[in-house]
Write a protein that holds these residues in place. Structure first.
Motif, PDB file in Angstrom:
ATOM      1  N   LEU A   1      44.482  36.917  47.371  1.00  0.00           N
ATOM      2  CA  LEU A   1      43.312  37.388  48.142  1.00  0.00           C
ATOM      3  C   LEU A   1      42.953  38.630  47.896  1.00  0.00           C
ATOM      4  CD1 LEU A   1      43.837  35.316  51.239  1.00  0.00           C
ATOM      5  CD2 LEU A   1      42.114  34.512  49.429  1.00  0.00           C
ATOM      6  N   ASP A   2      43.872  39.682  47.713  1.00  0.00           N
ATOM      7  CA  ASP A   2      43.861  40.999  47.505  1.00  0.00           C
ATOM      8  C   ASP A   2      43.142  41.303  46.207  1.00  0.00           C
ATOM      9  OD1 ASP A   2      44.749  41.623  49.952  1.00  0.00           O
ATOM     10  OD2 ASP A   2      46.677  42.351  49.385  1.00  0.00           O
ATOM     11  N   ASP A   3      43.568  40.500  45.226  1.00  0.00           N
ATOM     12  CA  ASP A   3      43.060  40.746  43.806  1.00  0.00           C
ATOM     13  C   ASP A   3      41.494  40.073  43.729  1.00  0.00           C
ATOM     14  OD1 ASP A   3      45.192  41.642  42.867  1.00  0.00           O
ATOM     15  OD2 ASP A   3      45.947  39.746  42.021  1.00  0.00           O
ATOM     16  N   PHE A   4      41.062  39.258  44.509  1.00  0.00           N
ATOM     17  CA  PHE A   4      39.873  38.658  44.708  1.00  0.00           C
ATOM     18  C   PHE A   4      39.008  39.414  45.162  1.00  0.00           C
ATOM     19  CE2 PHE A   4      40.794  33.631  44.173  1.00  0.00           C
ATOM     20  CZ  PHE A   4      41.087  33.976  43.021  1.00  0.00           C
ATOM     21  N   LYS A   5      39.595  40.023  46.586  1.00  0.00           N
ATOM     22  CA  LYS A   5      38.668  41.215  47.171  1.00  0.00           C
ATOM     23  C   LYS A   5      38.318  42.241  46.483  1.00  0.00           C
ATOM     24  CE  LYS A   5      40.331  39.212  51.526  1.00  0.00           C
ATOM     25  NZ  LYS A   5      41.099  39.368  52.755  1.00  0.00           N
ATOM     26  N   SER A   6      39.244  42.830  45.583  1.00  0.00           N
ATOM     27  CA  SER A   6      39.149  44.080  45.053  1.00  0.00           C
ATOM     28  C   SER A   6      38.408  44.038  43.658  1.00  0.00           C
ATOM     29  CB  SER A   6      40.527  44.678  44.776  1.00  0.00           C
ATOM     30  OG  SER A   6      41.045  43.640  43.774  1.00  0.00           O
ATOM     31  N   GLY A   7      38.239  42.650  43.105  1.00  0.00           N
ATOM     32  CA  GLY A   7      37.515  42.538  41.932  1.00  0.00           C
ATOM     33  C   GLY A   7      38.254  42.483  40.896  1.00  0.00           C
ATOM     34  N   LYS A   8      39.622  42.626  41.173  1.00  0.00           N
ATOM     35  CA  LYS A   8      40.614  42.489  39.786  1.00  0.00           C
ATOM     36  C   LYS A   8      40.619  41.047  39.095  1.00  0.00           C
ATOM     37  CE  LYS A   8      45.433  43.478  38.821  1.00  0.00           C
ATOM     38  NZ  LYS A   8      46.679  43.918  39.401  1.00  0.00           N
ATOM     39  N   LYS A   9      40.553  40.050  40.057  1.00  0.00           N
ATOM     40  CA  LYS A   9      40.477  38.749  39.372  1.00  0.00           C
ATOM     41  C   LYS A   9      39.371  37.770  40.175  1.00  0.00           C
ATOM     42  CE  LYS A   9      45.286  38.395  38.471  1.00  0.00           C
ATOM     43  NZ  LYS A   9      46.638  37.523  38.586  1.00  0.00           N
ATOM     44  N   ASP A  10      38.936  36.939  39.311  1.00  0.00           N
ATOM     45  CA  ASP A  10      37.969  36.014  39.692  1.00  0.00           C
ATOM     46  C   ASP A  10      38.614  34.746  39.788  1.00  0.00           C
ATOM     47  OD1 ASP A  10      35.650  37.784  40.086  1.00  0.00           O
ATOM     48  OD2 ASP A  10      35.494  37.651  37.987  1.00  0.00           O
ATOM     49  N   ALA A  11      39.786  34.378  39.242  1.00  0.00           N
ATOM     50  CA  ALA A  11      40.133  33.118  39.327  1.00  0.00           C
ATOM     51  C   ALA A  11      41.725  33.028  39.162  1.00  0.00           C
ATOM     52  CB  ALA A  11      39.477  32.237  38.310  1.00  0.00           C
ATOM     53  N   GLU A  12      42.320  32.353  39.446  1.00  0.00           N
ATOM     54  CA  GLU A  12      43.862  32.002  39.322  1.00  0.00           C
ATOM     55  C   GLU A  12      44.344  30.479  39.284  1.00  0.00           C
ATOM     56  OE1 GLU A  12      46.793  33.337  38.167  1.00  0.00           O
ATOM     57  OE2 GLU A  12      46.513  35.030  39.472  1.00  0.00           O
ATOM     58  N   ASP A  13      45.179  30.106  38.361  1.00  0.00           N
ATOM     59  CA  ASP A  13      45.527  28.809  38.456  1.00  0.00           C
ATOM     60  C   ASP A  13      46.949  28.784  38.508  1.00  0.00           C
ATOM     61  OD1 ASP A  13      42.729  28.520  37.643  1.00  0.00           O
ATOM     62  OD2 ASP A  13      43.259  28.209  35.666  1.00  0.00           O
ATOM     63  N   PHE A  14      47.329  27.355  38.995  1.00  0.00           N
ATOM     64  CA  PHE A  14      48.729  26.936  39.201  1.00  0.00           C
ATOM     65  C   PHE A  14      48.692  25.326  38.617  1.00  0.00           C
ATOM     66  CE2 PHE A  14      47.974  30.328  41.982  1.00  0.00           C
ATOM     67  CZ  PHE A  14      49.016  31.175  42.133  1.00  0.00           C
ATOM     68  N   TRP A  15      50.165  25.036  38.295  1.00  0.00           N
ATOM     69  CA  TRP A  15      50.147  23.640  38.205  1.00  0.00           C
ATOM     70  C   TRP A  15      51.675  23.289  38.325  1.00  0.00           C
ATOM     71  CZ3 TRP A  15      48.193  27.133  34.483  1.00  0.00           C
ATOM     72  CH2 TRP A  15      48.992  27.694  33.602  1.00  0.00           C
ATOM     73  N   ILE A  16      51.730  22.039  39.351  1.00  0.00           N
ATOM     74  CA  ILE A  16      53.177  21.775  39.608  1.00  0.00           C
ATOM     75  C   ILE A  16      53.429  20.418  39.596  1.00  0.00           C
ATOM     76  CG2 ILE A  16      53.477  23.743  41.326  1.00  0.00           C
ATOM     77  CD1 ILE A  16      52.421  21.853  43.552  1.00  0.00           C
ATOM     78  N   LYS A  17      54.651  19.963  39.513  1.00  0.00           N
ATOM     79  CA  LYS A  17      54.802  18.436  39.503  1.00  0.00           C
ATOM     80  C   LYS A  17      55.167  18.240  41.099  1.00  0.00           C
ATOM     81  CE  LYS A  17      54.996  17.363  35.237  1.00  0.00           C
ATOM     82  NZ  LYS A  17      55.977  16.679  34.444  1.00  0.00           N
TER      83      LYS A  17
END
Length: 414
Positions: free
Chosen positions: A351-367
């Motif tokens: 959330l900090d990365d989104f709010k600061s504008g550092k990132k616009d997306a983040e992906d994860f994948w799990i079994k």
């Protein structure tokens, strides 16, 4: 009875002196003062202690004394043992007489969990210690398959009961109990894996882990029935208990089920109509009725969850096959309190990365069980690029990974 369960306010008439004495006693435990000495000191100072005092005590230790939730969690069993026999028993008998009431169901499940832990598993563990043959290993695997159902019991507590307590400022249980629940879940899973791939050099590890499971899960029963549930009964309203009961089916039950649907005599629930409304939503590219919009979102082959700029959960889709359970109790709850304490730092970093504008997306994948789950998070920004929230997008991509070749025409057989 309504006078008992409709009391909306936590009892806050505790004297500062009494609370300080309790804090000093538990801080002494944390600093390594011998257990017997601390327990004797407690018994000399107090005749009884009620569940709210324990909850407020642990919150104060975290907030005012700077003790991390993980440290509280490590000594939580010791706290409970110090207070054992001194806790004021209130309200529980009332709920015990109400089949279908969430507390009645929690206690009913606990009886089955206790029987499984301290009779079947204990018996099969003793046999395994004497002889680690295939039959005794298989019995323990079967026992742990049953005990894995405790996840549903803990999930209802974490995702239905904790959110309502948090609305009254009671956050201690969700921070401490949830972490212990996760340790129990993890130990069940890992011990079952050791048994399924058994080698004799793992025998001592299995015995130790099973002892941990029996001890911690049994102590959790005590904490729930003597601290958490009495405090919740004193705090939550009848309407809130009815909402918890109504949503419990979405998560499921452990080893048993409610005896009946709970219908208090005096109750007529005045709720907002939860069905889709008759109004319309005007969008830049079209107009949809509320019902059309809801059905459209729920028919997408993905799970959607939206949290606002204040980290509060505002919406989730509720299609037929959700991957991860969601209940309406999460609406209005901060997303941090919807995750186990061990993973909150990951949520905050994202959330900090989104709010600061550092990132616009983040992906994860799990079994996850029989699924391969693709979890995507998107920062939602307005026309001025101002952050207004986060969208969680979850999809089972296992069927997609199986696709090969091309399909250009309809299959007449489908």
């Amino acid at each position: 009875m309504s006078e008992i369960i409709n009391n909306r306010e936590i009892q806050q008439d505790l004297s500062n002196e009494r609370m300080q004495q309790l804090k000093d006693i538990i801080i002494a435990l944390h600093k390594g003062t011998p257990y017997d000495e601390v327990k004797k000191r407690f018994q000399q100072a107090f005749g009884s202690v009620d569940p709210e005092e324990i909850a407020h005590l642990e919150q104060a230790l975290m907030k005012e004394e700077g003790i991390a939730p993980e440290e509280i969690q490590k000594l939580c069993s010791v706290h409970a043992d110090v207070f054992k026999g001194s806790i004021e028993h209130t309200h529980r008998a009332e709920a015990d007489k109400q089949p279908g009431h969430p507390v009645h169901t929690f206690i009913k499940e606990n009886k089955e969990i206790d029987l499984l832990l301290n009779f079947k598993i204990q018996l099969h563990l003793e046999r395994f210690e004497k002889e680690d043959n295939e039959e005794n290993i298989f019995k323990l695997i079967s026992d742990l398959n049953l005990l894995a159902d405790v996840d549903k019991h803990y999930s209802r507590k974490e995702n239905l009961l904790f959110p309502y307590l948090e609305r009254y400022g009671i956050t201690g249980p969700s921070k401490v109990m949830w972490a212990i629940d996760d340790f129990i879940r993890k130990s069940i899973k890992e011990t079952k894996a050791l048994l399924e791939n058994y080698t004799s050099d793992k025998k001592d590890d299995i015995i130790r882990e099973l002892g941990f499971i029996i001890k911690e899960a049994t102590e959790m029963i005590y904490k729930e029935e003597n601290i958490l549930l009495p405090m919740a009964l004193r705090t939550l309203t009848e309407d809130e208990w009815l909402k918890i009961a109504a949503e419990s089916d979405d998560i499921g039950y452990c080893l048993t089920e409610p005896e009946s649907v709970w219908k208090p005599e005096r109750h007529q629930l005045n709720t907002v109509n939860e069905k889709a409304g008759d109004g319309y939503v005007r969008l830049p590219t079209g107009i949809l009725s509320v019902k059309q919009l809801e059905q459209m979102l729920n028919h997408l082959p993905v799970d959607l969850t939206f949290i606002d700029e204040h980290d509060v959960v505002r919406y989730f889709s509720h299609g037929k096959e959700r991957i991860f359970a969601r209940t309406k109790a999460v609406i209005g709850r901060t997303v941090q309190n919807c995750h186990p304490p061990a993973s909150v730092h990951i949520v905050n970093k994202l959330l900090d990365d989104f709010k600061s504008g550092k990132k616009d997306a983040e992906d994860f994948w799990i079994k996850f069980k029989d699924k391969y789950v693709y979890i995507r998070y998107f920062a939602v920004r307005d026309e001025n690029s101002k952050y207004v929230g986060t969208l969680e997008f979850t999809q089972n991509i296992a069927p997609i990974q199986d696709i090969s070749g091309e399909k250009r025409i309809l299959n007449p057989e489908n």
